[in-house]
Design an enzyme around this catalytic site. Structure first.
Site, PDB file in Angstrom:
ATOM      1  N   GLY A 162      44.568  38.164  42.091  1.00 35.66           N
ATOM      2  CA  GLY A 162      45.411  37.826  41.154  1.00 35.66           C
ATOM      3  C   GLY A 162      45.877  36.563  40.816  1.00 35.66           C
ATOM      4  N   THR A 163      46.010  35.934  42.131  1.00 33.51           N
ATOM      5  CA  THR A 163      46.277  34.313  42.104  1.00 33.51           C
ATOM      6  C   THR A 163      45.493  33.635  41.256  1.00 33.51           C
ATOM      7  OG1 THR A 163      47.474  34.767  44.348  1.00 33.51           O
ATOM      8  CG2 THR A 163      46.720  32.343  43.845  1.00 33.51           C
ATOM      9  N   ASP A 194      46.450  46.791  53.260  1.00 33.92           N
ATOM     10  CA  ASP A 194      45.664  46.066  52.517  1.00 33.92           C
ATOM     11  C   ASP A 194      44.186  45.774  53.063  1.00 33.92           C
ATOM     12  OD1 ASP A 194      44.639  45.254  49.678  1.00 33.92           O
ATOM     13  OD2 ASP A 194      45.490  43.183  50.084  1.00 33.92           O
ATOM     14  N   HIS A 249      41.648  43.032  42.160  1.00 34.68           N
ATOM     15  CA  HIS A 249      41.829  42.164  43.289  1.00 34.68           C
ATOM     16  C   HIS A 249      41.910  40.677  42.750  1.00 34.68           C
ATOM     17  CE1 HIS A 249      41.910  44.646  46.851  1.00 34.68           C
ATOM     18  NE2 HIS A 249      41.419  45.777  45.838  1.00 34.68           N
TER      19      HIS A 249
END
Ligand code: 13P
Length: 291
Positions: free
Chosen positions: A217-218, A82, A215
């Protein structure tokens, strides 16, 4: 199950209007938890390691653990590097056995981003069945060593997005649309849904060819996650949520068991908590039963 690269898995997700969870791990316990949860849900899975954990454990060690777990799993699993901004380390991880590499040259000028992304893509495609993710525009916040201030973040231009994927030959594409790494400051961050739709129409209009990545997601609300998937998001990255789960669970366990000296019990508590998180995400992303 044979080890697969991410592109085919994600094209299927694009066509089926669900997303594959791409979960960042930093150690073996998280890795096992993520794999066990995905097997339990029969969901396809992307395991992600950023640059720091990849260097800390070593790409060969991570790849060997991944291979051992993936080869016997009854679901397709990929190992993704990543946000790597170092072309040479991208190649090192591809050599070690990662099946998907993200070259993040998004802080570079457009042409330099294309040049670096193409270099990594050409290398991976020559080496074997390895797919590559590129990014255009910048995602604010912190992911491992990549830090982008809010006022530095730039959204992805749809026309440039098309030029970028065509010129680089990249397999998977991450357009910046306003999501951010880390914890959002507000419950409803400003996301550019129209921009995502335009990019999806331009790149994948009549037939999906380059799956799109979300990108940050949290912290996104479930209805927002579903909307992003309906507009073409096929790979959904989640990291901070898992880091918080690991640290909070460890802290809580130790705080309530001050007289116990059994690391295995801490690991077991962390594994259970991570598995619960992953199960939540897999259900939300709609990938349950798709593996
Ligand atoms: P979060 O840390 O916000 O979940 O973002 C994860 C991510 O996008 C990793 O690339």
């Amino acid at each position: 199950m044979p080890i697969v690269n991410a592109k085919e898995m994600l094209l299927e997700a694009t066509r089926g209007k669900y997303a594959v969870g791409a979960f960042n791990v930093t150690n073996l316990i998280q890795l096992e938890a993520v794999v066990e949860a995905a097997i339990g849900k029969q969901a396809p899975l992307i395991i992600q390691a950023s640059v720091a954990p990849s260097k800390f454990l070593g790409p060969n060690v991570i790849a060997a653990i991944f291979k051992t777990l993936a080869e016997t799993a009854p679901i397709p699993i990929c190992l993704h590097l990543d946000h790597c901004s170092d072309v040479e380390f991208c190649k090192t991880c591809a050599d070690a056995g990662y099946t998907n590499i993200m070259i993040d040259a998004s802080k570079q000028e457009f042409q330099e981003n294309i040049r670096q992304t193409k270099e990594v893509t050409d290398y991976c495609h020559t080496l074997g069945n390895i797919s590559v993710e590129g990014e255009l525009g910048t995602v604010s916040g912190i992911e491992d060593q990549v830090k982008v201030a809010e006022d530095e973040a730039a959204l992805c231009d749809p026309k440039e997005a098309l030029e970028f994927v065509d010129q680089t030959g990249v397999d998977i594409f991450a357009p910046a649309i306003g999501t951010a790494h880390g914890v959002y400051k507000t419950k409803n961050p400003k996301l550019d849904f129209d921009r995502l739709k335009k990019i999806a129409d331009l790149i994948n209009g009549s037939q999906p060819r380059i799956p799109l990545v979300i990108h940050g997601g949290t912290g996104l609300q479930p209805d927002v996650v579903k909307k992003l998937i309906s507009l073409g998001g096929a790979k959904f990255n989640v990291s901070t949520d898992l880091k918080h789960t690991l640290i909070n669970t460890t802290y809580d366990y130790i705080s309530s068991h001050r007289d116990e000296y059994n690391p295995g019990k801490i690991d077991a508590a962390v594994k259970e908590a991570i598995k619960e998180k992953i199960e939540y995400w897999i259900d939300l992303l709609g990938s349950t039963g798709k593996g």
